[in-house]
Design a protein around this motif. Sequence first.
Motif, PDB file in Angstrom:
ATOM      1  N   GLN A 120       0.812  -1.218   0.000  1.00 29.55           N
ATOM      2  CA  GLN A 120       0.000   0.000   0.000  1.00 29.55           C
ATOM      3  C   GLN A 120       0.849   1.273   0.000  1.00 29.55           C
ATOM      4  O   GLN A 120       0.387   2.337  -0.406  1.00 29.55           O
ATOM      5  CB  GLN A 120      -0.948   0.004   1.211  1.00 29.55           C
ATOM      6  CG  GLN A 120      -0.291   0.202   2.564  1.00 29.55           C
ATOM      7  CD  GLN A 120       0.335  -1.067   3.126  1.00 29.55           C
ATOM      8  OE1 GLN A 120       0.241  -2.125   2.508  1.00 29.55           O
ATOM      9  NE2 GLN A 120       0.939  -0.956   4.298  1.00 29.55           N
ATOM     10  N   LEU A 121       2.097   1.150   0.436  1.00 28.93           N
ATOM     11  CA  LEU A 121       2.987   2.313   0.452  1.00 28.93           C
ATOM     12  C   LEU A 121       3.440   2.711  -0.946  1.00 28.93           C
ATOM     13  O   LEU A 121       3.944   3.827  -1.143  1.00 28.93           O
ATOM     14  CB  LEU A 121       4.217   2.025   1.322  1.00 28.93           C
ATOM     15  CG  LEU A 121       3.971   1.715   2.799  1.00 28.93           C
ATOM     16  CD1 LEU A 121       5.282   1.378   3.484  1.00 28.93           C
ATOM     17  CD2 LEU A 121       3.296   2.900   3.476  1.00 28.93           C
ATOM     18  N   TYR A 122       3.267   1.808  -1.911  1.00 29.38           N
ATOM     19  CA  TYR A 122       3.799   2.054  -3.253  1.00 29.38           C
ATOM     20  C   TYR A 122       2.751   1.951  -4.358  1.00 29.38           C
ATOM     21  O   TYR A 122       2.938   2.527  -5.432  1.00 29.38           O
ATOM     22  CB  TYR A 122       4.934   1.063  -3.545  1.00 29.38           C
ATOM     23  CG  TYR A 122       5.994   1.066  -2.473  1.00 29.38           C
ATOM     24  CD1 TYR A 122       6.953   2.072  -2.415  1.00 29.38           C
ATOM     25  CD2 TYR A 122       6.027   0.079  -1.486  1.00 29.38           C
ATOM     26  CE1 TYR A 122       7.918   2.100  -1.417  1.00 29.38           C
ATOM     27  CE2 TYR A 122       6.987   0.089  -0.488  1.00 29.38           C
ATOM     28  CZ  TYR A 122       7.924   1.102  -0.454  1.00 29.38           C
ATOM     29  OH  TYR A 122       8.874   1.123   0.540  1.00 29.38           O
ATOM     30  N   PHE A 123       1.667   1.220  -4.114  1.00 23.56           N
ATOM     31  CA  PHE A 123       0.725   0.964  -5.189  1.00 23.56           C
ATOM     32  C   PHE A 123      -0.701   1.433  -4.876  1.00 23.56           C
ATOM     33  O   PHE A 123      -1.595   1.216  -5.672  1.00 23.56           O
ATOM     34  CB  PHE A 123       0.703  -0.533  -5.523  1.00 23.56           C
ATOM     35  CG  PHE A 123       2.055  -1.075  -5.914  1.00 23.56           C
ATOM     36  CD1 PHE A 123       2.605  -0.774  -7.155  1.00 23.56           C
ATOM     37  CD2 PHE A 123       2.789  -1.855  -5.038  1.00 23.56           C
ATOM     38  CE1 PHE A 123       3.848  -1.259  -7.517  1.00 23.56           C
ATOM     39  CE2 PHE A 123       4.044  -2.345  -5.395  1.00 23.56           C
ATOM     40  CZ  PHE A 123       4.568  -2.043  -6.637  1.00 23.56           C
ATOM     41  N   SER A 124      -0.917   2.058  -3.740  1.00 25.22           N
ATOM     42  CA  SER A 124      -2.239   2.584  -3.432  1.00 25.22           C
ATOM     43  C   SER A 124      -2.424   3.947  -4.097  1.00 25.22           C
ATOM     44  O   SER A 124      -1.487   4.526  -4.662  1.00 25.22           O
ATOM     45  CB  SER A 124      -2.436   2.692  -1.919  1.00 25.22           C
ATOM     46  OG  SER A 124      -1.454   3.553  -1.359  1.00 25.22           O
TER      47      SER A 124
END
Length: 319
Positions: free
Chosen positions: A78-82
């Motif tokens: 979630q830190l990179y693809f949200s």
Amino acid sequence: MELAFIPSPSRGVLYLGPIPLRGYAFCIIIGVFVAVWLGNKRWIARGGRAGTVADIAVWAVPFGLVGGRLYHVITDYQLYFSEGRDWVDAFKIWEGGLGIWGAIALGAVGAWIGCRRRGIPLPAYADAIAPGIAFAQAIGRWGNWFNQELYGKPTDLPWALEITSSSDGRVPGTYHPTFLYESLWCIGVAFLVIWADRRFRLGHGRAFALYVAAYCTGRAWIEYMRVDDAHHILGLRLNVWTAILVFLLAVTYLVVSSRKRPGREDVVEPGAVTSGDGADSADGGEKSEDTGTSADAGKDDGNEDEADAKDEAGSGKKT
């Protein structure tokens, strides 16, 4: 009002002209050098060649970095693809984010490739570098201090960590310095493995298994104190479950290995001992003594045979 606390650095990067010197990367690099240096000393003491540990580390370290980053990105996707995130940041390893579980797993694959190319048993190599890995983790954790990350719950203890950054959801205040707790725990694990290896002559991967089990024990309670976002399963953080599972696997390996393959490897690197080594000189001395003994025994046998022949001749004359 806090009377004392551990201050965080105002920034995690210094610039040497146009070249950035990042504290996180610097800690990782120092840790790798310490692990290779200590592993080399232990490998030579076990009967291996100088430089072999570094040669295999050329395979293990890159694999470990990739594995550590993959584990972090997958478990914190979630830190990179949200929404609102840039997936390119997943490649910015210098900004922090290495999962030790992935680093050890994929690093072991790299080490296996290096060992296979040299004809070396991977368990023996793992035993040699185990304390060094623990020391490397202890040093590497200070990279989290530079990045003001992976701290614990709020506290007003004298050794609390002061967080000053407010980016990425951080709230300035004083918190448990879990990076410090883990660093100190890893140092203790390293000394435990060194002591146990000398006391019980651990072999066939058991020193490495002890390191894994001891590390997991500390990681479980330290992980429980952290407040950064993480996936939870049945109320526990994912890394707590991972620590429990890996701990059980390490203990199982210790028990099974000690029963099936007791003792330590006699040879860890075929052809490591050369004719110029002191060990060879010692062996040569023993061989010389053995040769001398054999020669004396041969002389004695010859004298006995000669005496027997004379006795038989004497008996013939009397008859």
